[in-house]
Scaffold this motif. Sequence first.
Motif, PDB file in Angstrom:
ATOM      1  N   LYS A   1       0.266 108.644   8.932  1.00 19.47           N
ATOM      2  CA  LYS A   1       0.343 107.321   8.323  1.00 19.47           C
ATOM      3  C   LYS A   1      -0.687 107.203   7.195  1.00 19.47           C
ATOM      4  O   LYS A   1      -1.791 107.743   7.291  1.00 19.47           O
ATOM      5  N   THR A   2      -0.292 106.506   6.141  1.00 20.73           N
ATOM      6  CA  THR A   2      -1.197 106.216   5.042  1.00 20.73           C
ATOM      7  C   THR A   2      -1.119 104.724   4.748  1.00 20.73           C
ATOM      8  O   THR A   2      -0.063 104.105   4.940  1.00 20.73           O
TER       9      THR A   2
ATOM     10  N   ARG B   1       4.241 119.523   1.006  1.00 21.33           N
ATOM     11  CA  ARG B   1       3.290 118.436   0.766  1.00 21.33           C
ATOM     12  C   ARG B   1       3.891 117.125   1.256  1.00 21.33           C
ATOM     13  O   ARG B   1       5.110 116.990   1.389  1.00 21.33           O
ATOM     14  N   ALA B   2       3.014 116.181   1.537  1.00 23.54           N
ATOM     15  CA  ALA B   2       3.453 114.888   2.048  1.00 23.54           C
ATOM     16  C   ALA B   2       3.725 113.929   0.895  1.00 23.54           C
ATOM     17  O   ALA B   2       3.033 113.945  -0.130  1.00 23.54           O
ATOM     18  N   ILE B   3       4.746 113.091   1.077  1.00 20.92           N
ATOM     19  CA  ILE B   3       5.077 112.081   0.077  1.00 20.92           C
ATOM     20  C   ILE B   3       5.450 110.779   0.781  1.00 20.92           C
ATOM     21  O   ILE B   3       5.723 110.771   1.980  1.00 20.92           O
ATOM     22  N   VAL B   4       5.475 109.681   0.017  1.00 23.54           N
ATOM     23  CA  VAL B   4       5.973 108.406   0.552  1.00 23.54           C
ATOM     24  C   VAL B   4       7.192 107.933  -0.220  1.00 23.54           C
ATOM     25  O   VAL B   4       7.787 106.915   0.120  1.00 23.54           O
TER      26      VAL B   4
ATOM     27  N   LYS C   1      -2.749 112.266  -5.249  1.00 23.79           N
ATOM     28  CA  LYS C   1      -3.775 113.094  -4.607  1.00 23.79           C
ATOM     29  C   LYS C   1      -4.102 112.574  -3.208  1.00 23.79           C
ATOM     30  O   LYS C   1      -4.197 113.344  -2.251  1.00 23.79           O
ATOM     31  N   LEU C   2      -4.270 111.263  -3.072  1.00 28.29           N
ATOM     32  CA  LEU C   2      -4.639 110.689  -1.782  1.00 28.29           C
ATOM     33  C   LEU C   2      -3.507 110.801  -0.771  1.00 28.29           C
ATOM     34  O   LEU C   2      -3.742 111.038   0.415  1.00 28.29           O
ATOM     35  N   VAL C   3      -2.269 110.647  -1.225  1.00 26.71           N
ATOM     36  CA  VAL C   3      -1.126 110.778  -0.311  1.00 26.71           C
ATOM     37  C   VAL C   3      -0.996 112.217   0.180  1.00 26.71           C
ATOM     38  O   VAL C   3      -0.748 112.469   1.368  1.00 26.71           O
ATOM     39  N   THR C   4      -1.172 113.175  -0.721  1.00 22.21           N
ATOM     40  CA  THR C   4      -0.989 114.585  -0.347  1.00 22.21           C
ATOM     41  C   THR C   4      -2.151 115.135   0.478  1.00 22.21           C
ATOM     42  O   THR C   4      -2.080 116.273   0.946  1.00 22.21           O
ATOM     43  N   GLU C   5      -3.184 114.343   0.685  1.00 24.70           N
ATOM     44  CA  GLU C   5      -4.243 114.757   1.610  1.00 24.70           C
ATOM     45  C   GLU C   5      -3.769 114.655   3.061  1.00 24.70           C
ATOM     46  O   GLU C   5      -4.399 115.179   3.970  1.00 24.70           O
ATOM     47  N   HIS C   6      -2.653 113.948   3.258  1.00 25.35           N
ATOM     48  CA  HIS C   6      -2.058 113.804   4.592  1.00 25.35           C
ATOM     49  C   HIS C   6      -1.082 114.934   4.860  1.00 25.35           C
ATOM     50  O   HIS C   6      -0.597 115.598   3.940  1.00 25.35           O
TER      51      HIS C   6
END
Length: 368
Positions: free
Chosen positions: A194-195, A233-236, A184-189
């Motif tokens: 940068k996270t 969506r954003a991922i790492v 959830k926190l990663v996909t807020e970007h």
Amino acid sequence: MPRRTATLLASLLTLIALLCAGALIPVPYSEMSPGPTVNTLGKHKGETVLQITGHKTYPTSGHLNMTTVRVTNSEYKMNLVEAVYGWLTHDNAVVPHKTLYPDDKSADEVNQENAEEFSQSQESAKVAALKQLKKMKELDIKVGSHIVVGSVFKGGPAEGTLHAGDAIKAVDGKAVHSPSDVAKLVTEHKAGEKTVFTVIPAERVQAAEKAHKEPKGAKNITITTVKAPQEERAIVGIEAAVDYTFPFDINITVNHIGGPSAGLMFSLGIIDKLTPGDLTGGEFVAGTGTIEETGKVGPIGGISMKTVGARAKGAKFFLTPEANCATATRDIPDGLTLVKVSDLDDAVTALKNIREKKTDKLPSCPKS
């Protein structure tokens, strides 16, 4: 040559030709058959299956057998004759090859996934067993838990910076309490932003687990997100998971078995070893079922082959996940009683009735 003799000879030659052709024609199927069973209270290949150190254990008797299904390997090319024979064989099952080895996964990926599921089922079994012992007022044991990097995807932005086993304490300064919090926190970007991950390196986590302590020594790691393949969506490039810290060592030594279906029987074996008296009353009980940390028992595949394998080894009772009952009752091996269970409470109660010879109280699978 008489016409009748010629006709019979022609038919025989045709049959032989068809059988030869069938033996050469590959078909896209694989075979499943009853696999070995392992007594979680005993030894497997010379090693004690459940090894508990750092806490008092008690003698056990009887059997609490986990059950397995044997499958043909991914490279095996089944021919038409073998497929027909498998369909006609009572104890085996012929299934489409892609059921066991999906087209979008390599054999190594399937094997790795099965190994990871087996490993995770062991951890869930330990947690569920210790929670059940607390519920039974036998032991009051605290199990520590933390969120970790379960896996790092090759070629992803986290490769080389995060490692499997790293404990994730926070993302962008916000504490995480579940794998879904991380996602959830990663996909807020947005992709390209940068996270910041606050993590404790895997080696520190492992050292803390050996000392039965919570891991310490966090550091911040900055990662630039990317867009997920085919998704907005954003991922790492990691998958988060839950890891546990136990107050004493519980090691499960069964190797070369995959999947999560032994979870229930591992939990029961642990409970039996950590409590006085015999959970089975000396009876031969087998079973199957996934286990969640909450004690919930889930369905598995190949139930009919597992009941056959269990009965062949001498099992009299078979703990059956409720969701598998309809399939299991279609062909029950002679002399085997199916016992319906939906959670660890059900299984423990069933074993109590078995050892007290109150088998009329056992919840049976309704016949389909």
